[in-house]
Design an enzyme around this catalytic site. Sequence first.
Site, PDB file in Angstrom:
ATOM      1  N   PHE A  16       0.910  -1.060   0.070  1.00 43.27           N
ATOM      2  CA  PHE A  16       0.170  -0.005   0.054  1.00 43.27           C
ATOM      3  C   PHE A  16       0.776   1.388   0.219  1.00 43.27           C
ATOM      4  CE2 PHE A  16      -4.280   1.014   0.170  1.00 43.27           C
ATOM      5  CZ  PHE A  16      -4.572   2.018   0.709  1.00 43.27           C
ATOM      6  N   VAL A  75       1.242   4.450   6.283  1.00 42.01           N
ATOM      7  CA  VAL A  75       0.020   4.692   6.708  1.00 42.01           C
ATOM      8  C   VAL A  75      -0.335   6.335   6.764  1.00 42.01           C
ATOM      9  CG1 VAL A  75      -1.992   4.215   8.344  1.00 42.01           C
ATOM     10  CG2 VAL A  75      -0.104   2.532   8.214  1.00 42.01           C
ATOM     11  N   ILE A  76      -1.068   6.918   5.568  1.00 38.59           N
ATOM     12  CA  ILE A  76      -1.463   8.084   5.909  1.00 38.59           C
ATOM     13  C   ILE A  76      -2.717   8.615   6.293  1.00 38.59           C
ATOM     14  CG2 ILE A  76      -1.502  10.504   4.198  1.00 38.59           C
ATOM     15  CD1 ILE A  76       0.529   8.638   2.429  1.00 38.59           C
ATOM     16  N   HIS A  82      -9.535   4.988  10.757  1.00 40.35           N
ATOM     17  CA  HIS A  82      -8.845   4.010  10.317  1.00 40.35           C
ATOM     18  C   HIS A  82      -7.397   3.768  10.418  1.00 40.35           C
ATOM     19  CE1 HIS A  82      -7.331   1.515   6.676  1.00 40.35           C
ATOM     20  NE2 HIS A  82      -8.288   0.541   7.377  1.00 40.35           N
ATOM     21  N   PHE A 107      10.747  -1.418  13.317  1.00 37.95           N
ATOM     22  CA  PHE A 107       9.330  -0.821  12.803  1.00 37.95           C
ATOM     23  C   PHE A 107       9.779   0.535  11.929  1.00 37.95           C
ATOM     24  CE2 PHE A 107       6.078   2.520  13.540  1.00 37.95           C
ATOM     25  CZ  PHE A 107       4.796   1.614  13.384  1.00 37.95           C
TER      26      PHE A 107
END
Length: 153
Positions: A16, A75-76, A82, A107
């Site tokens: 993603f 992750v934006i 979410h 991480f």
Amino acid sequence: MTDPVPPRIAIVVSQFNPEVTDGLLKGALDHLAAQGAPVAAPDIIAAPGAYELPLIAQTLARTGRYAGVVCLGCVIKGETAHFEFISLGASLGLMAAGLQTETPVSFGVLTTYTDEQAVARSRDDAENKGREAANACLSTVQTLRRIRENALA
């Protein structure tokens, strides 16, 4: 790196936001190669997204083939909650994977508020967070090796 045998490292990369994760992967690969621990293509594993990183990392760590696992994702923040759920799940899951397997699981998941912040952290420069995650993994591998060697002495 001063170890006579370079550690075998796996990299798990989220698919993603590939415009960001591809840069993180390049940073990690370049750093590991420069430190004498190049990663072979079969040791680079694709994950659908950040939420899937912990299970894949834990499974890789449990094989016993890897001294460490570098996890990369992005992750934006959008308009819903979410972002918070995925970020927290990935973070806690990766920490648990490392603790449960006693294998370094780093991480390298960007959790940013904007696309611009993500791109800035995945550029091909010294501030690349994939590079930093790879460095953290290698450093932890070396620290654990020293601790385990001293425990046997």
